[in-house]
Scaffold this active site. Structure first.
Site, short mmCIF file in Angstrom:
data_model
loop_
_atom_site.label_atom_id
_atom_site.label_comp_id
_atom_site.label_asym_id
_atom_site.label_seq_id
_atom_site.Cartn_x
_atom_site.Cartn_y
_atom_site.Cartn_z
NE ARG A 111 -36.05 -8.64 8.55
CZ ARG A 111 -37.14 -7.90 8.81
NH1 ARG A 111 -37.63 -7.08 7.91
NH2 ARG A 111 -37.70 -7.93 9.99
CD GLU B 272 -33.09 -11.79 8.06
OE1 GLU B 272 -34.09 -12.46 8.35
OE2 GLU B 272 -32.78 -10.73 8.63
CB SER C 293 -32.69 -13.70 11.64
OG SER C 293 -33.35 -13.04 12.68
#
Ligand SMILES: Cc1cc2nc3c(=O)[nH]c(=O)nc-3n(C[C@H](O)[C@H](O)[C@H](O)COP(=O)(O)OP(=O)(O)OC[C@H]3O[C@@H](n4cnc5c(N)ncnc54)[C@H](O)[C@@H]3O)c2cc1C
Length: 274
Positions: free
Chosen positions: A142, A254, A184
């Site tokens: 990510r 995130e 998330s």
């Protein structure tokens, strides 16, 4: 440069944010670095004091096969990519069938599930600064170090759209809540899971107003209807503090928080001294 009024309580996947006049990037020179570029806001939490925002013009919404590779414009939605690959029997994009976002957001976030990531079959990208080969980009879980708007990405072209993989990804996502969220909330720390840590400090199911760390999957911050930015931030801070105090692990967001009060200062402001 043209602008568009966007109501982020409708546009964003987490259904939070006010009405904001957003600039539209029509050509590379429109980007001067003063604006924050958005895709379709599936990983973003817009505050009450957002920075100047920008989106790509519709002219960057395309997908085509050219010179033996797959070229996808930065504003192309994941659903369109998945349908095109299914129709043309192209492999390796089954992942995006149930992954909301635009191509630009998917590449910038190196979105994925487990070992399947958007960077796996990437060749190069074109940003407002020119072409960058995959080897010249830093990327990981990510994360990428891309610092300018992605206008197009070029991928390897392989035959064989696999419907079994679509089913597999659907199943892998079956533990995600279906009510509004931004995906998330925290990145998984190395060797652990953010969801497990949230549960371990007793905050799975913790609610503030209409915001909640979901009982379905603790790492999803969900909005039951009228959730606010302030409630979301308070819950995020509570999780970070409790997890840090108990495990000495700092959960990194995130979700991208777009509010002048928090941008770039998150750890300085929030991380408690132990
Ligand atoms: C229900 C749900 C489930 C999800 N599941 C997953 C999952 O399993 N795996 C996963 O990885 N993600 C998941 N996500 C997160 C989301 O799908 C991805 O992060 C997606 O890449 C976001 O794309 P976007 O266009 O909406 O980006 P945005 O949220 O608009 O932006 C995200 C970031 O990308 C940058 N960005 C956007 N467009 C560009 C561009 N053209 N050039 C440069 N930077 C750009 C923005 O500046 C921002 O920093 C989920 C989200 C939801 C709502």
């Amino acid at each position: 440069m043209s602008t568009k009024l966007i109501n982020f309580s409708k546009y964003s996947s987490i259904k939070i944010g006010g009405k904001v006049e957003v600039s539209i990037l029509e050509k590379p020179s429109d980007f001067t670095g003063e604006h924050y570029l958005l895709g379709s806001c599936n990983n973003t939490l817009i505050g009450t004091q957002p920075p100047p925002l920008m989106i790509l013009s519709k002219k960057y919404n395309y997908i085509k096969i050219e010179d033996g590779v797959l070229k996808i414009g930065g504003a192309t939605p994941s659903g369109k990519i998945a349908s095109f690959c299914k129709k043309h029997n192209i492999a390796n994009f089954e992942l995006v069938s149930h992954l909301p976002g635009t191509l630009g957001g998917l590449v910038y976030m190196n979105a994925g599930l487990k070992e399947y990531e958007i960077f796996n079959h990437l060749i190069c990208i074109e940003t407002t600064l020119g072409i960058s080969q995959k080897e010249d980009i830093e990327y990981g879980y990510r994360y990428t170090n891309i610092s300018s708007p992605i206008l197009e990405a070029v991928f390897e072209l392989h035959e064989g759209f696999d419907t079994k993989k679509v089913e597999m990804f659907k199943k892998m996502r079956s533990n995600q809540p279906s009510i509004p969220s931004a995906g998330s909330c925290f990145k998984n720390p190395e060797g652990d899971y953010a969801g497990r840590l949230i549960e371990a400090v007793g905050l799975k199911g913790k609610m503030l107003g209409d915001m909640e760390f979901s009982t379905v999957h603790a790492n999803f911050l969900v909005n039951h209807g009228n959730g606010t930015f302030d409630d979301a931030i308070e819950l995020i801070q509570e999780v970070q503090k409790k997890v840090y105090e108990k495990f000495h692990i700092w959960l990194e967001c995130e979700i991208i928080i777009l509010d002048k009060r928090y941008m770039g200062k998150e750890s300085e402001i929030l991380k408690p001294k132990l």
